[in-house]
Each structure stands twice: as structure tokens, then as C-alpha cells.
Scaffold this motif. Structure first.
Motif, mmCIF file in Angstrom:
data_model
loop_
_atom_site.group_PDB
_atom_site.id
_atom_site.type_symbol
_atom_site.label_atom_id
_atom_site.label_comp_id
_atom_site.label_asym_id
_atom_site.label_seq_id
_atom_site.Cartn_x
_atom_site.Cartn_y
_atom_site.Cartn_z
ATOM 1 N N ALA A 15 0.839 -1.200 0.000
ATOM 2 C CA ALA A 15 0.000 0.000 0.000
ATOM 3 C C ALA A 15 0.874 1.249 0.000
ATOM 4 N N ILE A 16 1.873 1.268 0.868
ATOM 5 C CA ILE A 16 2.774 2.429 0.927
ATOM 6 C C ILE A 16 3.619 2.512 -0.339
ATOM 7 N N ALA A 17 4.072 1.380 -0.835
ATOM 8 C CA ALA A 17 4.864 1.388 -2.072
ATOM 9 C C ALA A 17 4.064 1.974 -3.233
ATOM 10 N N MET A 18 2.777 1.651 -3.297
ATOM 11 C CA MET A 18 1.929 2.181 -4.368
ATOM 12 C C MET A 18 1.734 3.693 -4.238
ATOM 13 N N VAL A 19 1.730 4.193 -3.006
ATOM 14 C CA VAL A 19 1.586 5.634 -2.786
ATOM 15 C C VAL A 19 2.911 6.349 -3.086
ATOM 16 N N ASP A 20 3.998 5.765 -2.616
ATOM 17 C CA ASP A 20 5.313 6.398 -2.790
ATOM 18 C C ASP A 20 5.843 6.305 -4.217
ATOM 19 N N HIS A 21 5.386 5.311 -4.983
ATOM 20 C CA HIS A 21 5.861 5.099 -6.356
ATOM 21 C C HIS A 21 4.671 4.910 -7.296
ATOM 22 N N PRO A 22 3.816 5.924 -7.415
ATOM 23 C CA PRO A 22 2.591 5.740 -8.202
ATOM 24 C C PRO A 22 2.832 5.422 -9.670
ATOM 25 N N ALA A 23 3.938 5.891 -10.220
ATOM 26 C CA ALA A 23 4.238 5.600 -11.627
ATOM 27 C C ALA A 23 5.332 4.544 -11.744
ATOM 28 N N GLY A 24 5.669 3.931 -10.620
ATOM 29 C CA GLY A 24 6.742 2.943 -10.611
ATOM 30 C C GLY A 24 6.369 1.671 -11.341
ATOM 31 N N THR A 25 7.400 0.985 -11.799
ATOM 32 C CA THR A 25 7.190 -0.304 -12.438
ATOM 33 C C THR A 25 6.827 -1.331 -11.366
ATOM 34 N N PHE A 26 6.408 -2.489 -11.802
ATOM 35 C CA PHE A 26 6.113 -3.577 -10.869
ATOM 36 C C PHE A 26 7.370 -3.899 -10.056
ATOM 37 N N LYS A 27 8.524 -3.842 -10.705
ATOM 38 C CA LYS A 27 9.789 -4.092 -10.013
ATOM 39 C C LYS A 27 10.038 -3.026 -8.952
ATOM 40 N N ASP A 28 9.789 -1.760 -9.275
ATOM 41 C CA ASP A 28 9.957 -0.670 -8.310
ATOM 42 C C ASP A 28 9.063 -0.873 -7.091
ATOM 43 N N ILE A 29 7.825 -1.241 -7.352
ATOM 44 C CA ILE A 29 6.862 -1.449 -6.259
ATOM 45 C C ILE A 29 7.299 -2.629 -5.394
ATOM 46 N N ALA A 30 7.727 -3.705 -6.042
ATOM 47 C CA ALA A 30 8.188 -4.882 -5.304
ATOM 48 C C ALA A 30 9.375 -4.525 -4.417
ATOM 49 N N GLU A 31 10.357 -3.831 -4.986
ATOM 50 C CA GLU A 31 11.543 -3.450 -4.214
ATOM 51 C C GLU A 31 11.180 -2.537 -3.047
ATOM 52 N N ALA A 32 10.285 -1.586 -3.285
ATOM 53 C CA ALA A 32 9.872 -0.670 -2.216
ATOM 54 C C ALA A 32 9.161 -1.415 -1.089
ATOM 55 N N ALA A 33 8.497 -2.507 -1.435
ATOM 56 C CA ALA A 33 7.793 -3.312 -0.437
ATOM 57 C C ALA A 33 8.690 -4.378 0.187
ATOM 58 N N GLY A 34 9.909 -4.497 -0.317
ATOM 59 C CA GLY A 34 10.855 -5.448 0.259
ATOM 60 C C GLY A 34 10.714 -6.877 -0.230
ATOM 61 N N VAL A 35 10.166 -7.038 -1.449
ATOM 62 C CA VAL A 35 10.040 -8.376 -2.027
ATOM 63 C C VAL A 35 10.572 -8.345 -3.456
ATOM 64 N N SER A 36 10.731 -9.527 -4.016
ATOM 65 C CA SER A 36 11.188 -9.594 -5.400
ATOM 66 C C SER A 36 10.006 -9.401 -6.346
ATOM 67 N N LYS A 37 10.330 -9.078 -7.588
ATOM 68 C CA LYS A 37 9.283 -8.939 -8.602
ATOM 69 C C LYS A 37 8.565 -10.274 -8.797
ATOM 70 N N ALA A 38 9.307 -11.369 -8.733
ATOM 71 C CA ALA A 38 8.695 -12.696 -8.889
ATOM 72 C C ALA A 38 7.689 -12.961 -7.766
ATOM 73 N N THR A 39 8.048 -12.598 -6.548
ATOM 74 C CA THR A 39 7.129 -12.775 -5.417
ATOM 75 C C THR A 39 5.869 -11.939 -5.624
ATOM 76 N N LEU A 40 6.058 -10.707 -6.056
ATOM 77 C CA LEU A 40 4.903 -9.838 -6.299
ATOM 78 C C LEU A 40 4.026 -10.408 -7.416
ATOM 79 N N ASN A 41 4.645 -10.923 -8.463
ATOM 80 C CA ASN A 41 3.884 -11.549 -9.550
ATOM 81 C C ASN A 41 3.074 -12.737 -9.047
ATOM 82 N N ARG A 42 3.688 -13.574 -8.220
ATOM 83 C CA ARG A 42 2.964 -14.724 -7.664
ATOM 84 C C ARG A 42 1.835 -14.267 -6.753
ATOM 85 N N PHE A 43 2.068 -13.187 -6.026
ATOM 86 C CA PHE A 43 1.101 -12.699 -5.053
ATOM 87 C C PHE A 43 -0.148 -12.127 -5.716
ATOM 88 N N CYS A 44 0.044 -11.328 -6.774
ATOM 89 C CA CYS A 44 -1.126 -10.653 -7.349
ATOM 90 C C CYS A 44 -1.200 -10.693 -8.871
#
Length: 184
Positions: A15-44
Motif C-alpha cells: 500500500a505504501i509502495a503504491m503511494v510512494d511510487h505511483p508511476a513505478g514499475t512492478f519491479k519498483d513497487i516490489a523493491e519498495a515493499a521489500g520483495v522480489s518482482k517474482a514474489t509480487l507476480n505470484r502474489f497478485c
């Protein structure tokens, strides 16, 4: 929505990553949330799925906040204090909801009906408080609901931007809501 503690922690970080990086890539959002892009992909899977997950989680949390405040039965000032404290406990999610709010988010065709019980519960709470002589009667319960939500979301956003300290925030919200900005 049944969530594990780990999923709740991840959703708050996202939630905070989406607010702090509204135009960020999926990778940017994942990194800001402390997970990998692969984890984020599996999650949502997609950004749209993530936003919908966060809105669904927000709906669950807001319903819990309302339930914990015991708006129907507790003395109005006690319920208001619990309502404020419970909202501030979930400040990450409130920041996301405030950031992603759009005028059409209250449109039932745009899934806005999920927030109607929140507005109705607050309207009924403020009306009950007016009947008990706790809240002003020259301002409608609906306006009190809108003012309360605006103050809560405004303080959460101001804290996120470094303009308001977290310490004592619940007291400040309570005082401002009940007394306004006039000097006494």
C-alpha cells in the motif's frame, strides 16, 4: 478475505509502495515493499489485481475498525476515541485509500458500494451522538461523517509527508474534530 499475518504485512508494505511510487514499475513497487518482482507476480499477477486486492483488504480493515469502535453501543466519546485510534493503526492502508480515491470510487458500478456501509455506520453514529447531546446538531450527521473522514485522511497524509508527528496524533485529531480551530 482471510489473510495470514505475512500477507497483511505485505499488503501494508505494498500500500505504501503504491503511494510512494505511483508511476513505478512492478519491479519498483516490489523493491519498495521489500520483495522480489517474482514474489509480487505470484502474489497478485498484475498492478490492477494488486489495486483490487488493496481495496478489498481496505474494506475488510475498515469494517474491523468500525466493529472495534462499537459505534452502536459505546458512549459516543469513547467510541470516537477508539475509532480514531483504530484508523491510525492502519495508516498505511488509509494512505493508499486516500491516494487512490476518485469521485467515481463511490459509484456502485465502480465497486464503490463496498464503502457505503462505512458511511452509513458513521452517519448513524454521529446521529446517535447528536441525539445524546454530544455532537452539534447544527451540522448534519452526513457532514460530520465527511469532516471526520477528511480529518483522519488528512492527518495520515500529512504524517506521511513529514508535516505532522505521529506522537499525539490521535489526541490532535480528537481535539480538532470536537473543538475546531477556534481559540477559546
Amino acid at each position: 478475505m482471510d489473510l495470514s499475518a505475512a500477507n497483511e504485512k505485505l499488503l501494508k508494505a505494498l500500500a505504501i509502495a503504491m503511494v510512494d511510487h505511483p508511476a513505478g514499475t512492478f519491479k519498483d513497487i516490489a523493491e519498495a515493499a521489500g520483495v522480489s518482482k517474482a514474489t509480487l507476480n505470484r502474489f497478485c499477477g498484475t498492478r490492477n489485481n494488486l489495486i483490487e486486492m488493496l481495496f478489498n483488504y481496505g474494506s475488510v480493515v475498515i469494517n474491523q475498525v468500525m466493529e472495534n469502535a462499537n459505534l452502536q453501543e459505546a458512549p459516543p466519546l469513547e467510541a470516537l476515541q477508539r475509532l480514531i485510534e483504530s484508523h491510525l493503526t492502519h495508516r498505511e492502508l488509509l494512505a493508499f485509500l486516500a491516494f487512490h480515491w476518485r469521485p467515481d470510487s463511490l459509484d456502485e458500478c465502480a465497486s464503490g458500494s463496498r464503502w457505503q456501509p462505512y458511511s452509513d455506520a458513521l452517519d448513524n453514529f454521529f446521529l446517535r451522538g447528536q441525539h445524546k447531546g454530544v455532537f452539534r446538531i447544527d451540522i448534519s450527521a452526513q457532514v460530520l461523517t465527511e469532516m471526520f473522514a477528511s480529518i483522519i485522511y488528512g492527518f495520515v497524509d500529512a504524517e506521511r509527508r513529514g508535516r505532522v508527528a505521529r506522537v499525539g496524533m490521535a489526541t490532535q485529531v480528537m481535539q480538532f474534530f470536537l473543538q475546531g480551530a477556534t481559540s477559546r
